[in-house]
Design a protein around this motif. Structure first.
Motif, PDB file in Angstrom:
ATOM      1  N   GLN A   1      22.010 -12.958  -3.565  1.00 55.44           N
ATOM      2  CA  GLN A   1      22.866 -11.772  -3.550  1.00 55.44           C
ATOM      3  C   GLN A   1      22.997 -11.149  -4.932  1.00 55.44           C
ATOM      4  O   GLN A   1      23.122  -9.930  -5.056  1.00 55.44           O
ATOM      5  CB  GLN A   1      24.239 -12.151  -2.980  1.00 55.44           C
ATOM      6  CG  GLN A   1      24.196 -12.367  -1.471  1.00 55.44           C
ATOM      7  CD  GLN A   1      25.529 -12.813  -0.900  1.00 55.44           C
ATOM      8  OE1 GLN A   1      26.338 -13.424  -1.608  1.00 55.44           O
ATOM      9  NE2 GLN A   1      25.763 -12.526   0.369  1.00 55.44           N
ATOM     10  N   GLU A   2      22.935 -11.971  -5.987  1.00 54.53           N
ATOM     11  CA  GLU A   2      23.039 -11.437  -7.343  1.00 54.53           C
ATOM     12  C   GLU A   2      21.691 -10.963  -7.894  1.00 54.53           C
ATOM     13  O   GLU A   2      21.636  -9.991  -8.649  1.00 54.53           O
ATOM     14  CB  GLU A   2      23.626 -12.492  -8.286  1.00 54.53           C
ATOM     15  CG  GLU A   2      25.118 -12.687  -8.135  1.00 54.53           C
ATOM     16  CD  GLU A   2      25.693 -13.475  -9.302  1.00 54.53           C
ATOM     17  OE1 GLU A   2      25.293 -13.203 -10.463  1.00 54.53           O
ATOM     18  OE2 GLU A   2      26.523 -14.364  -9.062  1.00 54.53           O
ATOM     19  N   THR A   3      20.618 -11.667  -7.532  1.00 49.27           N
ATOM     20  CA  THR A   3      19.329 -11.408  -8.185  1.00 49.27           C
ATOM     21  C   THR A   3      18.365 -10.583  -7.340  1.00 49.27           C
ATOM     22  O   THR A   3      17.360 -10.107  -7.859  1.00 49.27           O
ATOM     23  CB  THR A   3      18.649 -12.744  -8.560  1.00 49.27           C
ATOM     24  OG1 THR A   3      18.406 -13.505  -7.365  1.00 49.27           O
ATOM     25  CG2 THR A   3      19.517 -13.554  -9.518  1.00 49.27           C
TER      26      THR A   3
ATOM     27  N   LEU B   1      20.247  -9.416   1.153  1.00 44.82           N
ATOM     28  CA  LEU B   1      21.182 -10.070   2.070  1.00 44.82           C
ATOM     29  C   LEU B   1      22.486  -9.310   2.100  1.00 44.82           C
ATOM     30  O   LEU B   1      22.951  -8.816   1.074  1.00 44.82           O
ATOM     31  CB  LEU B   1      21.450 -11.521   1.631  1.00 44.82           C
ATOM     32  CG  LEU B   1      20.273 -12.493   1.623  1.00 44.82           C
ATOM     33  CD1 LEU B   1      20.766 -13.874   1.172  1.00 44.82           C
ATOM     34  CD2 LEU B   1      19.612 -12.584   2.987  1.00 44.82           C
ATOM     35  N   PRO B   2      23.116  -9.216   3.271  1.00 43.04           N
ATOM     36  CA  PRO B   2      24.425  -8.551   3.327  1.00 43.04           C
ATOM     37  C   PRO B   2      25.462  -9.352   2.563  1.00 43.04           C
ATOM     38  O   PRO B   2      25.352 -10.577   2.432  1.00 43.04           O
ATOM     39  CB  PRO B   2      24.734  -8.516   4.827  1.00 43.04           C
ATOM     40  CG  PRO B   2      23.912  -9.603   5.419  1.00 43.04           C
ATOM     41  CD  PRO B   2      22.654  -9.685   4.606  1.00 43.04           C
ATOM     42  N   ALA B   3      26.468  -8.661   2.038  1.00 38.22           N
ATOM     43  CA  ALA B   3      27.509  -9.331   1.270  1.00 38.22           C
ATOM     44  C   ALA B   3      28.310 -10.267   2.166  1.00 38.22           C
ATOM     45  O   ALA B   3      28.497 -10.024   3.364  1.00 38.22           O
ATOM     46  CB  ALA B   3      28.434  -8.296   0.643  1.00 38.22           C
TER      47      ALA B   3
ATOM     48  N   ALA C   1      11.947 -21.316 -17.007  1.00 35.27           N
ATOM     49  CA  ALA C   1      12.651 -20.304 -17.799  1.00 35.27           C
ATOM     50  C   ALA C   1      12.465 -18.902 -17.240  1.00 35.27           C
ATOM     51  O   ALA C   1      13.127 -17.959 -17.683  1.00 35.27           O
ATOM     52  CB  ALA C   1      12.160 -20.347 -19.243  1.00 35.27           C
ATOM     53  N   ARG C   2      11.595 -18.745 -16.265  1.00 42.65           N
ATOM     54  CA  ARG C   2      11.275 -17.421 -15.737  1.00 42.65           C
ATOM     55  C   ARG C   2      12.314 -16.948 -14.726  1.00 42.65           C
ATOM     56  O   ARG C   2      13.190 -17.683 -14.294  1.00 42.65           O
ATOM     57  CB  ARG C   2       9.907 -17.450 -15.058  1.00 42.65           C
ATOM     58  CG  ARG C   2       8.753 -17.809 -15.978  1.00 42.65           C
ATOM     59  CD  ARG C   2       7.476 -17.865 -15.204  1.00 42.65           C
ATOM     60  NE  ARG C   2       7.235 -16.586 -14.521  1.00 42.65           N
ATOM     61  CZ  ARG C   2       6.499 -16.450 -13.438  1.00 42.65           C
ATOM     62  NH1 ARG C   2       5.919 -17.502 -12.888  1.00 42.65           N
ATOM     63  NH2 ARG C   2       6.328 -15.264 -12.896  1.00 42.65           N
ATOM     64  N   GLY C   3      12.135 -15.684 -14.343  1.00 50.74           N
ATOM     65  CA  GLY C   3      12.847 -15.156 -13.190  1.00 50.74           C
ATOM     66  C   GLY C   3      14.256 -14.686 -13.477  1.00 50.74           C
ATOM     67  O   GLY C   3      14.872 -15.058 -14.473  1.00 50.74           O
ATOM     68  N   PRO C   4      14.787 -13.864 -12.587  1.00 57.74           N
ATOM     69  CA  PRO C   4      16.172 -13.405 -12.733  1.00 57.74           C
ATOM     70  C   PRO C   4      17.153 -14.546 -12.527  1.00 57.74           C
ATOM     71  O   PRO C   4      16.917 -15.442 -11.716  1.00 57.74           O
ATOM     72  CB  PRO C   4      16.302 -12.347 -11.627  1.00 57.74           C
ATOM     73  CG  PRO C   4      15.293 -12.746 -10.597  1.00 57.74           C
ATOM     74  CD  PRO C   4      14.139 -13.337 -11.366  1.00 57.74           C
ATOM     75  N   LYS C   5      18.247 -14.514 -13.278  1.00 57.34           N
ATOM     76  CA  LYS C   5      19.275 -15.557 -13.181  1.00 57.34           C
ATOM     77  C   LYS C   5      20.594 -14.943 -12.754  1.00 57.34           C
ATOM     78  O   LYS C   5      20.893 -13.795 -13.075  1.00 57.34           O
ATOM     79  CB  LYS C   5      19.436 -16.268 -14.530  1.00 57.34           C
ATOM     80  CG  LYS C   5      18.209 -17.044 -14.980  1.00 57.34           C
ATOM     81  CD  LYS C   5      18.413 -17.662 -16.347  1.00 57.34           C
ATOM     82  CE  LYS C   5      17.265 -18.573 -16.729  1.00 57.34           C
ATOM     83  NZ  LYS C   5      15.972 -17.860 -16.796  1.00 57.34           N
ATOM     84  N   ASP C   6      21.372 -15.721 -12.032  1.00 55.99           N
ATOM     85  CA  ASP C   6      22.695 -15.235 -11.643  1.00 55.99           C
ATOM     86  C   ASP C   6      23.686 -15.505 -12.769  1.00 55.99           C
ATOM     87  O   ASP C   6      23.324 -15.990 -13.841  1.00 55.99           O
ATOM     88  CB  ASP C   6      23.136 -15.850 -10.310  1.00 55.99           C
ATOM     89  CG  ASP C   6      23.489 -17.336 -10.414  1.00 55.99           C
ATOM     90  OD1 ASP C   6      23.421 -17.906 -11.528  1.00 55.99           O
ATOM     91  OD2 ASP C   6      23.834 -17.928  -9.378  1.00 55.99           O
TER      92      ASP C   6
END
Length: 428
Positions: free
Chosen positions: A417-419, A424-426, A339-344
């Motif tokens: 790329q989201e979190t 990273l480059p797009a 349940a932890r951490g950033p999500k996209d």
């Protein structure tokens, strides 16, 4: 070769402190800087609050343990229990009184019944693993003591590739808790086969047909050592082995063990990258080889690339052991950790556990979000970003990354790329 597992924390007073081999006229080497540097790790921050009086540690049934875990935001569900006698408070550890370990992304805390201290190994963003002890006696102003030379006799040795780090080892545990070193020893990580893990540890959880070395004692018969792996398999209740009531939980969760050995290996690699790159940059300056445009010379670039590649592979679980049966623990660790951490935007997270075929659902280590990762030298972060971009976009199809499917690569790239914006480059 038969093996067991033991996470070693500070071992004090074993041999005289190592000599400083720095030559006259040289700038301080990386180890010398490590020993004298001011640190900004979670324990150092906590100690500043204790000194200022803004935080107080409560004394309780387990001494300062409960309060330390609360202040460091470490869940009791991370508890793992080791009964081998290969650590500092050796006389207090046995199969009947195992040593308890707790951890989060940056801290490892050890506690023994009636122990004289709480032991800690924590990650400083700049210098890697730093060691501390906290005396287990009630006082108005508790003081964490940084341990240097004594701990580094073992924790900066060939076992840790001569950088300050953690060591997870395997041997056979005997009835008194001592290891039978005649059977050999090796370091354990997520590369190790399950059948060679967890001897000397208690393990609670299900793991199907896979067999490990935990929960049982090695015995000698006619000069042959034996370990009943079947007897130690798929155990859900550890109270059959020892009194679990003195501990924060009655568990030594198998999923927590797997996460523990993964991240301790990653922390060692990050510290190694830091030390190797600092050494390379120092050598470049001393040789006056930095070009006028401030670009690094070819030798330094090769050293940076060489230092970073093992970390690249470990981040993406190259060479990690594939599970042949599903794993589940007993402490509720999996749900809490996942349940932890950033999500996209799709709800995906690098903290999500898999535990059917591999450790993580998305094969990129969650430690990429850690302060330890962000504290790596800028040269390392740039190299890691370049390599991960090539691998995740499919440009690198080498054998080391053949375990990554096209779906895996795309999912990890999108999540990062989201979190972790800007790393990273797009994609185009």
């Amino acid at each position: 070769m038969k093996r067991w597992l033991i996470l070693i924390f500070p071992l004090l007073g074993l041999i005289p402190a190592f000599a400083n081999f720095q030559k006259a006229g040289d700038s301080p080497d990386t180890m010398t800087q490590y020993l004298s540097a001011s640190v900004d790790d979670p324990i150092a921050r906590l100690q500043k609050k204790l000194d200022a009086g803004s935080v107080k540690l409560a004394w309780g049934r387990h001494g300062y343990l409960d309060s330390v875990l609360k202040e460091l935001q470490i869940s009791p569900r991370t508890q793992t229990l080791v009964f081998s006698k290969t650590s500092l408070q050796i006389e207090r550890i046995s199969p009947k009184t195992p040593r308890a370990l707790y951890f989060n992304d940056a801290c490892y805390i050890a506690w023994c019944q009636e122990g004289v201290m709480v032991e800690a190994a924590v990650q400083d963003p700049t210098w890697g693993t730093i060691f501390y002890t906290l005396p287990q006696r009630p006082t108005e102003k508790p003081k964490f003591v940084r341990q240097k030379y004594e701990c580094l006799q073992c924790h900066s040795s060939p076992m840790t590739e001569n950088i300050p780090g953690l060591a997870i080892r395997s041997v056979y545990p005997m009835a008194d808790g001592y290891p039978d070193l005649s059977e050999g020893t090796f370091l354990t990580s997520d590369h190790s086969p399950i059948k060679e893990r967890w001897g000397g540890w208690y393990v609670s959880g299900r793991h199907g047909t896979m067999r490990h070395m935990g929960n049982v004692i090695a015995r000698h018969y006619d000069n042959v050592i034996e370990l009943d792996r079947e007897k130690g398999a798929n155990n859900l209740d550890l109270s059959r082995y020892f009194d679990t009531k003195p501990y924060l939980t009655p568990h030594s969760d198998i999923a927590a063990l797997m996460v523990l050995e993964h991240q301790s290996h990653l922390h060692n690699l990050m510290t190694k990258v830091t030390f190797r790159i600092k050494d390379a940059l120092r050598d470049e300056v001393q040789l006056n080889e930095t070009p006028n445009d401030h670009r690094h010379n070819e030798s330094t670039i090769r050293r940076i690339e060489s230092a970073c590649e093992p970390l690249v592979q470990a981040l993406l679980f190259s060479g990690a052991t594939e599970l042949s049966a599903p794993v589940s623990g007993t402490a509720g660790f999996e749900a809490q950790f996942s349940a932890r951490g950033p999500k996209d935007k799709h709800g995906r997270s690098l903290y999500q556990l898999d535990l059917t075929k591999r450790l993580l659902r998305y094969p990129c280590s969650y430690l990429i979000y850690s302060e330890s990762f962000d504290g790596l030298p800028v040269e390392a972060r740039q190299q890691l970003a370049r390599r991960l971009t090539d691998i995740l976009r499919g440009k690198d199809q080498s054998t080391a990354f053949s375990h990554l499917s096209a779906t895996d690569r795309q999912a990890v790239q999108e999540i990062l790329q989201e979190t972790k914006p800007g790393f990273l480059p797009a994609s185009h």
